[in-house]
Scaffold this motif. Structure first.
Motif: not given
Lengths: 279, 172
Positions: A56, A60, A78, A81, A85, A207, A210-211, A214-216
């Motif tokens: 992460i 970021s 996006m 993702e 995700t 990018f 990081g997303v 963050a999900a885990s």
């Protein structure tokens, strides 16, 4: 080694991890996990928690510079993702069902092949000018970026959204199952299957990781795998390194990024095969 | 026949897709490429503003988290003078062993912070860092709405929902 030595030395190593991770879009976990387990003899569970923090931080930290340079394809990132995700969440429920050793061998081979495929594309790295991919056209996933190394704006078209989405689902699944950075599968998926330019693939992967992480991250926090004395130097070091690495990406050529990526991918692939064959 | 679009709709993406992607119908973002030069320039300006907004959100998140983590580290070393010597018998392994307690639930975190414990403040900084990608996706939803790009806004909303859902599934 006293606590202050630990914090300072780990922060310095993390700076290097951040530079490398942000350059090739893999996140710092590739460096952080082996360093913590082999050099500092930290428990693997805590090392994986620190790796999530470093991913992460890479994402970021690098993004603060990347987005300005418009190398990240936010729309494509996006869009992809959706698959990553979803894969990450379904992977969390499959952990107990699949034999980990088999997965390590299988993905060791997959990454070995994708490092070969990425290497092979080094001379044919011309961006596409037309795309008949209806999904890419509908969502307008195409883009252009300014390449400071070539000193010109480079427009490109995106193809292969279906294989791209499938690979991204697998990337999310694998990162949840094996705790490895999913960037290792994301960059080849964007580079080989979707024909995004190498620098755009790296920046967009940056990018996305990081997303996905963050999900885990919530799960790791609740399980007590995020130890503050490890996470603090890792977070600060990687953030500093990633901010620097993001600026380097602009100046080096796509070919250099590709070659560094291939070398790291070969190392990860060998590491995974080793974990599967001699656990 | 001049302005006809194929009535076939959008083909479904293969794996892990949002179920109702094909239901958006026509008017997707792909049509942007046929704008007049003035409209295209206007759109370019909007996209640029969105990119700057996302960049700003990230920068603030990153700076705040680094500051909080740094304060936590300083407090931890200030409270435990045994950690400070550069050489000595006190090994960091005592702090990274499985038995070392540190907050990993929101209630424990709250009480740790209220006692100004370094560890709790570091964890708070790390949580702020974990929030930055989620915040970035949230800003993405707003910015795609601002660009009047409904299909992309729905995609981003789905990603945001999965992210927030995963935190609740974890039981945090």
């Amino acid at each position: 080694m006293t606590p202050i030595d630990f914090v300072i030395s780990l922060a310095l190593i993390s700076v290097a991890a951040g530079v490398l991770g942000s350059l090739i879009g893999l996140g710092g976990g590739v460096v952080i996990v082996p360093v913590l387990t082999l050099l500092y003899h930290v428990d693997i569970r805590l090392a994986i928690g620190a790796s999530i923090v470093s991913v992460i931080a890479t994402s970021s930290g690098a993004a603060t510079a990347y987005v300005r340079e418009r190398m990240t394809n936010l729309r494509a990132g996006m869009f992809l993702e959706i698959a990553t995700t979803t894969g990450a969440v379904s992977g969390a429920y499959l952990t107990t069902l699949l034999p980990t050793r088999f997965l390590f061998v299988f993905f060791g081979l997959v990454l070995g092949y994708s490092s070969f495929a990425t290497f092979r594309r080094r001379h044919t790295d011309k961006p596409l000018t037309v795309s008949k991919d209806r999904i890419a056209n509908y969502f307008n996933l195409h883009g252009s970026y300014y390449d400071p190394a070539e000193q010109r704006e480079i427009p490109y078209k995106v193809v292969g959204t279906k294989p791209g989405l499938s690979l991204m689902y697998v990337a999310g699944l694998v990162s949840a199952l094996l705790g490895i950075g999913s960037g290792a599968l994301k960059v080849p998926a964007m580079d080989s299957a979707m024909h995004l330019p190498m620098k755009v693939s790296s920046a967009t992967s940056n990018f996305m990781i990081g997303v996905t992480a963050a999900a885990s991250a919530g799960v790791y926090f609740v399980r007590g795998q995020i130890d503050p004395i490890i996470a603090a130097p890792v977070a600060i070091g990687v953030l500093v390194g990633a901010t620097f690495g993001a600026r380097v990406l602009g100046r080096v050529t796509s070919k250099t990024v590709r070659l560094v990526f291939v070398i790291v991918l070969v190392v990860i692939s060998i590491e995974m095969l080793q974990k599967g064959i001699f656990p | 026949m001049t302005d006809m679009h194929e009535p076939t709709g959008t083909p479904k993406p293969s794996a892990g897709e949002e179920p109702d992607l094909s239901a958006y119908g026509l008017g997707g973002s792909g049509h942007r490429r046929h704008l007049t030069p003035e409209e295209a320039a206007e759109m370019e300006k909007k996209v640029r503003q969105v990119e700057l907004a996302i960049s700003l959100v990230l920068r603030i998140g990153v700076v705040v988290s680094v500051a909080v983590i740094a304060v936590g580290l300083v407090l931890m070393f200030a409270h435990h003078s045994a950690y400070l010597p550069i050489s000595g018998h006190f090994s960091f392994h005592k702090l990274t062993a499985q038995s070392t307690p540190f907050p990993h639930s929101f209630s424990a975190l709250g009480s740790s912070i209220s006692h100004l414990q370094g560890r709790g403040i570091i964890v708070l900084g790390v949580l702020i860092l974990i929030l930055t990608p989620i915040l970035r996706v949230a800003v993405g939803v707003i910015s795609f709405l601002y660009e009047e790009d409904i299909p992309m806004a729905l995609i981003t909303l789905y990603v945001l929902a999965v992210l927030i859902g995963s935190f609740f599934l974890a039981g945090a």
